[in-house]
Design an enzyme around this catalytic site. Structure first.
Site, short mmCIF file in Angstrom:
data_model
loop_
_atom_site.label_atom_id
_atom_site.label_comp_id
_atom_site.label_asym_id
_atom_site.label_seq_id
_atom_site.Cartn_x
_atom_site.Cartn_y
_atom_site.Cartn_z
N SER A 1 -5.91 0.85 17.39
CA SER A 1 -6.91 1.81 16.64
C SER A 1 -7.94 2.12 17.54
O SER A 1 -8.43 1.23 18.74
CB SER A 1 -7.32 1.19 15.62
N ASN B 1 -11.68 7.81 3.85
CA ASN B 1 -11.57 8.72 4.86
C ASN B 1 -11.71 10.13 4.65
O ASN B 1 -11.59 10.47 3.57
CB ASN B 1 -10.18 8.66 5.65
N LYS C 1 -7.49 -5.84 14.85
CA LYS C 1 -6.58 -5.12 15.74
C LYS C 1 -6.89 -5.63 17.44
O LYS C 1 -5.97 -6.03 18.02
CB LYS C 1 -7.10 -3.59 15.92
N TYR D 1 -11.54 -5.97 9.89
CA TYR D 1 -10.12 -4.92 10.47
C TYR D 1 -10.02 -4.68 11.95
O TYR D 1 -9.22 -4.63 12.59
CB TYR D 1 -10.59 -3.65 9.68
N ASN E 1 0.83 -1.31 0.00
CA ASN E 1 -0.13 -0.10 0.06
C ASN E 1 0.75 1.17 0.01
O ASN E 1 0.53 2.20 0.49
CB ASN E 1 -0.97 0.00 1.36
#
Ligand code: NAD
Ligand code: WQD
Length: 335
Positions: free
Chosen positions: A124, A198, A152, A148, A35
């Site tokens: 996060s 975002n 975490k 996701y 990425n």
């Protein structure tokens, strides 16, 4: 001191590498460029005048990690490498579990084999799920609503289990709120693939003319203007939090968890207004349906990090906007 930075070519990683080099840490970066590209690291070298030892590779490759740990005496690992797109994680959960969770397991196995037991992990605020109140303290209950977020949460649990099994480990779980902004130089910043998910990169791409219109996801939340409220934190403040965490690990604290946020919440419309004021650009928007999975309000109580780490975010909303705009306007196509 030498730090291995996984995912160091990415958005937060590259900013953290600048701060590390400027504080005279030696840095080794491993990134598979899934990425990112090498360009941010080239620019990090220009900004700092120092060289970055870069290894293109995957954290799932335990042999490669053994080579790195045996060649260099690494004191601590800062572990950013991971996939982070919430929507994509719903489509391809196994990829997220393999990359994020298995990747962390392989990394920790290699660390244990090589006697490196200090790790700072990118967690996060997503681990707080839909919080029952704001501001959020570290002892709030955790939950996840997508793969996701679950990756975490699982990694946090795995790291806790590692510590229980071997108290020599020192582990910092850093729960980031919403990172935005860019380095002052305008040379490195956030460069999402395709259409941004975002808010902040979406706003700046509308302002620069790459996208026609911002969709504001809902104006009927229980917030002061009905739009979602978040704790936006300047990426350089966030990066500096990692240096404080690396220092903290030297005191053998065991496993520690910190919110990295500012403690202030801004709504979507306040973000648009602040950006317009700083950039002088129009940001046309329309109100659309809520985005599934979104919550009304999420902001940190950052006082524990202030007390324990001696860290607090210094940069306010105008500086976040100025720096985001400098990066976007000087690099309209990204890297
Ligand atoms: P990013 O995608 O810009 O950086 C992640 C980097 O990790 C990329 O350069 C990617 O190529 C690399 N990578 C991914 N999988 C890898 C693997 N298996 N081996 C080697 N390299 C790999 O993302 P970012 O915004 O800089 O986020 C860094 C970390 O912080 C991530 O773990 C993310 O989940 C976490 N985080 C980000 C945010 C955010 O909003 N940006 C918020 C909270 C937490
Ligand atoms: C912020 C606000 C949206 C885009 C996500 C992840 C989280 C963490 C950070 C990694 C919300 C609104 C957004 C748009 C909008 N990442 N919005 N129009 O959702 O708080 O957090 O990134 O860990 O896990 O979920 O951030 O920037 O997507 O949204 O109105 O086009 O902006 O509804 O209120 P979010 P975001």
């Amino acid at each position: 001191m030498k730090i291995l930075v996984t995912g160091g070519a990415g958005y937060i990683g590259s900013h953290t590498v600048v701060e590390l080099l400027e504080t005279d840490y030696e840095v080794v970066v491993i990134d598979n460029l899934s990425n990112s590209s090498e360009e941010p690291l080239r620019r990090v070298e220009q900004i700092t005048g120092k060289s970055v030892d870069f290894i293109q590779g995957n954290i799932l490759d335990g042999e490669l990690l053994d080579q790195i740990f045996s060649q260099d005496k690494i004191d601590s690992v800062i572990h950013f490498a991971g996939l982070k797109a919430v929507g994509e994680s719903v489509q391809i959960p196994l990829k997220y579990y393999e990359n994020n969770i298995s990747g962390t397991v392989v990394l920790c196995e290699a660390m244990a084999r090589n006697g490196v037991k200090n790790i700072v992990f990118s967690s996060s605020a997503t681990v707080y799920g839909d919080p029952h109140a704001v501001p959020i303290t570290e002892n709030f209950p955790t939950s996840a609503t997508n793969p996701y977020g679950r990756s975490k949460l699982f990694i946090e649990e795995i790291l806790r289990d590692i510590y229980v099994s071997d108290n020599d480990w020192n582990i910092a779980l850093l729960r980031y709120f919403n990172p935005v902004g860019a380095h002052k130089s305008g040379r490195i910043g956030e460069d999402p693939n395709g259409i941004p998910n975002n808010l902040m990169p979406f706003i700046s791409q509308v302002a620069v003319g790459k996208l026609p219109l911002l969709s504001v996801f809902g104006d009927d939340y229980d917030t002061h203007d009905g739009t979602g409220v978040r704790d936006y934190i300047h990426v350089v403040d966030l990066s500096q939090g990692h240096l404080k965490a690396v220092e903290r690990l030297q005191d053998n604290p065991g496993i520690v968890t910190y919110n990295l946020g500012t403690g202030k919440g801004y709504s979507v419309l306040e973000m648009v207004e602040a950006f317009k004021n700083i950039s002088g650009k129009d940001v046309p928007y329309k109100i659309v349906e809520r985005r599934p999975g979104d919550i009304a309000s999420c902001y940190a109580d950052p006082s524990y990090a202030a007390k324990e780490l001696g860290w607090k975010a210094e940069r306010g909303i105008d500086e976040m906007m100025e720096d985001a705009w400098r990066w976007q306007s000087q690099n309209p196509q990204g890297y």
